[in-house]
Design a protein around this motif. Structure first.
Motif, PDB file in Angstrom:
ATOM      1  N   ALA A  24       0.832  -1.205   0.000  1.00  0.00           N
ATOM      2  CA  ALA A  24       0.000   0.000   0.000  1.00  0.00           C
ATOM      3  C   ALA A  24       0.865   1.253   0.000  1.00  0.00           C
ATOM      4  O   ALA A  24       0.574   2.229  -0.697  1.00  0.00           O
ATOM      5  CB  ALA A  24      -0.931  -0.006   1.209  1.00  0.00           C
ATOM      6  N   ALA A  25       1.946   1.238   0.776  1.00  0.00           N
ATOM      7  CA  ALA A  25       2.860   2.388   0.808  1.00  0.00           C
ATOM      8  C   ALA A  25       3.557   2.560  -0.537  1.00  0.00           C
ATOM      9  O   ALA A  25       3.701   3.674  -1.041  1.00  0.00           O
ATOM     10  CB  ALA A  25       3.883   2.197   1.923  1.00  0.00           C
ATOM     11  N   ALA A  26       4.000   1.460  -1.143  1.00  0.00           N
ATOM     12  CA  ALA A  26       4.649   1.533  -2.456  1.00  0.00           C
ATOM     13  C   ALA A  26       3.701   2.101  -3.500  1.00  0.00           C
ATOM     14  O   ALA A  26       4.111   2.897  -4.360  1.00  0.00           O
ATOM     15  CB  ALA A  26       5.141   0.151  -2.865  1.00  0.00           C
ATOM     16  N   ALA A  27       2.431   1.719  -3.444  1.00  0.00           N
ATOM     17  CA  ALA A  27       1.446   2.199  -4.424  1.00  0.00           C
ATOM     18  C   ALA A  27       1.268   3.707  -4.336  1.00  0.00           C
ATOM     19  O   ALA A  27       1.063   4.376  -5.352  1.00  0.00           O
ATOM     20  CB  ALA A  27       0.110   1.494  -4.194  1.00  0.00           C
ATOM     21  N   ILE A  28       1.355   4.268  -3.128  1.00  0.00           N
ATOM     22  CA  ILE A  28       1.221   5.718  -2.965  1.00  0.00           C
ATOM     23  C   ILE A  28       2.388   6.445  -3.614  1.00  0.00           C
ATOM     24  O   ILE A  28       2.207   7.409  -4.374  1.00  0.00           O
ATOM     25  CB  ILE A  28       1.117   6.073  -1.465  1.00  0.00           C
ATOM     26  N   VAL A  29       3.613   5.981  -3.363  1.00  0.00           N
ATOM     27  CA  VAL A  29       4.796   6.673  -3.886  1.00  0.00           C
ATOM     28  C   VAL A  29       4.907   6.511  -5.398  1.00  0.00           C
ATOM     29  O   VAL A  29       5.463   7.386  -6.085  1.00  0.00           O
ATOM     30  CB  VAL A  29       6.063   6.172  -3.156  1.00  0.00           C
ATOM     31  N   LEU A  30       4.367   5.441  -5.941  1.00  0.00           N
ATOM     32  CA  LEU A  30       4.380   5.251  -7.395  1.00  0.00           C
ATOM     33  C   LEU A  30       3.637   6.354  -8.137  1.00  0.00           C
ATOM     34  O   LEU A  30       3.840   6.545  -9.339  1.00  0.00           O
ATOM     35  CB  LEU A  30       3.752   3.896  -7.741  1.00  0.00           C
TER      36      LEU A  30
END
Length: 297
Positions: free
Chosen positions: A269-275
């Motif tokens: 979920a955190a990776a999806a935000i920064v993407l």
């Protein structure tokens, strides 16, 4: 700086470099020997710096140990981290803050770093705040010097450590709780051996789990119980920093005493935000905070 509540021993220790990121996003195909029109984004960086910053956004009590440049940028990095729930430690190096440059178009990228050995932790590093680090439930680093790692691990026996970015030195493998690498890093280690098989071999040497991140394909969790795939939650155009965000989301789950099988969900979920962001850092990670996250300032 905030005073630490020494009765609370659930903090996160993060050890690694601090840099200035310069991200150059070309509007068209990048060509050599011509002026390429681009969007340029400047932000503070360094993989472990990003993890510490992100953990601060997530409300975790974070202790960041780094070496800082003797310039305005070095001071600004410290000040920015202290605005989060971050305690900052480390010497000042008599050089300017290193710079990481990423120049890319839709198909290819060029990467440069001005970091010098003086900014890396080497040898026994007796001046580190081991008394503070040893009170943290979890720690993470990407530093590779065997002498430094031997000292660190021997002085922080109660801290569960994660190694990031490559496979740690062979002699230290039994000391690591987990290892997080991307597909390229795992393939570089495994050689002709399949990734999952190489990861399983690491478990036999003492590591509890290995996570292999797979970009748009999500991630693999390898434990003695087997191999579990996790799909990515969202695609995006800006991969720089999403691995660091993944690590911070993973630490969020681990700090809540969740089993590792459940911790990849906040990580992805955190990776999806920064993407979705052109820079490696995003304040939007605070969306993943839970009511039990530390809010002390």
């Amino acid at each position: 700086m905030k005073e630490k509540d020494v009765s609370v021993m659930n903090g996160i220790a993060v050890i690694g470099t601090s840099m200035m990121d310069l991200v150059v996003l070309c509007r068209q195909a990048m060509e050599m020997e011509r002026c390429n029109k681009a969007q340029i984004v400047r932000s503070f960086g360094g993989s472990m710096h990003n993890v510490a910053y992100n953990c601060g956004c997530l409300g975790l009590e974070t202790h960041f140990i780094s070496k800082f440049g003797r310039d305005d940028t070095g001071l600004a990095i410290i000040n920015e981290l202290q605005k989060k729930t971050c305690f900052v430690y480390g010497p000042v190096v008599n050089q300017n803050t290193p710079v990481f440059i990423s120049a890319s178009d839709s198909e290819k990228g060029l990467y440069f770093s001005s970091i010098q050995p003086e900014f890396l932790f080497q040898g026994e590093a007796e001046d580190l705040p081991y008394c503070v680090i040893s009170e943290c439930a979890w720690g993470i680093t990407d530093q590779t010097d065997p002498a430094f790692l031997k000292t660190l691990l021997s002085k922080t026996l109660q801290t569960r450590w994660i190694f990031s970015g490559q496979i740690p030195p062979e002699a230290t493998l039994e000391k690591w709780e987990g290892i997080v690498v991307n597909r390229d890093e795992m393939n570089a280690y495994a050689g002709a051996v399949p990734m999952a098989q190489a990861a399983k071999a690491l478990l036999k040497k003492g590591v509890s789990w290995v996570i292999i991140t797979l970009d748009k394909d999500g991630a693999l969790l390898v434990t003695m119980e087997g191999i579990r795939p996790y799909p990515a939650l969202q695609d995006g155009a800006y991969p720089l920093g999403c691995g660091d965000a993944f690590l911070s989301g993973l630490l969020l789950g681990l700090s809540q005493d969740k089993p590792i099988e459940h911790c990849l969900h906040p990580a992805l979920a955190a990776a999806a935000i920064v993407l979705q962001e052109p820079a490696a850092l995003s304040e939007k990670l605070c969306q993943l905070k839970t009511p039990n996250s530390s809010q002390s300032q």
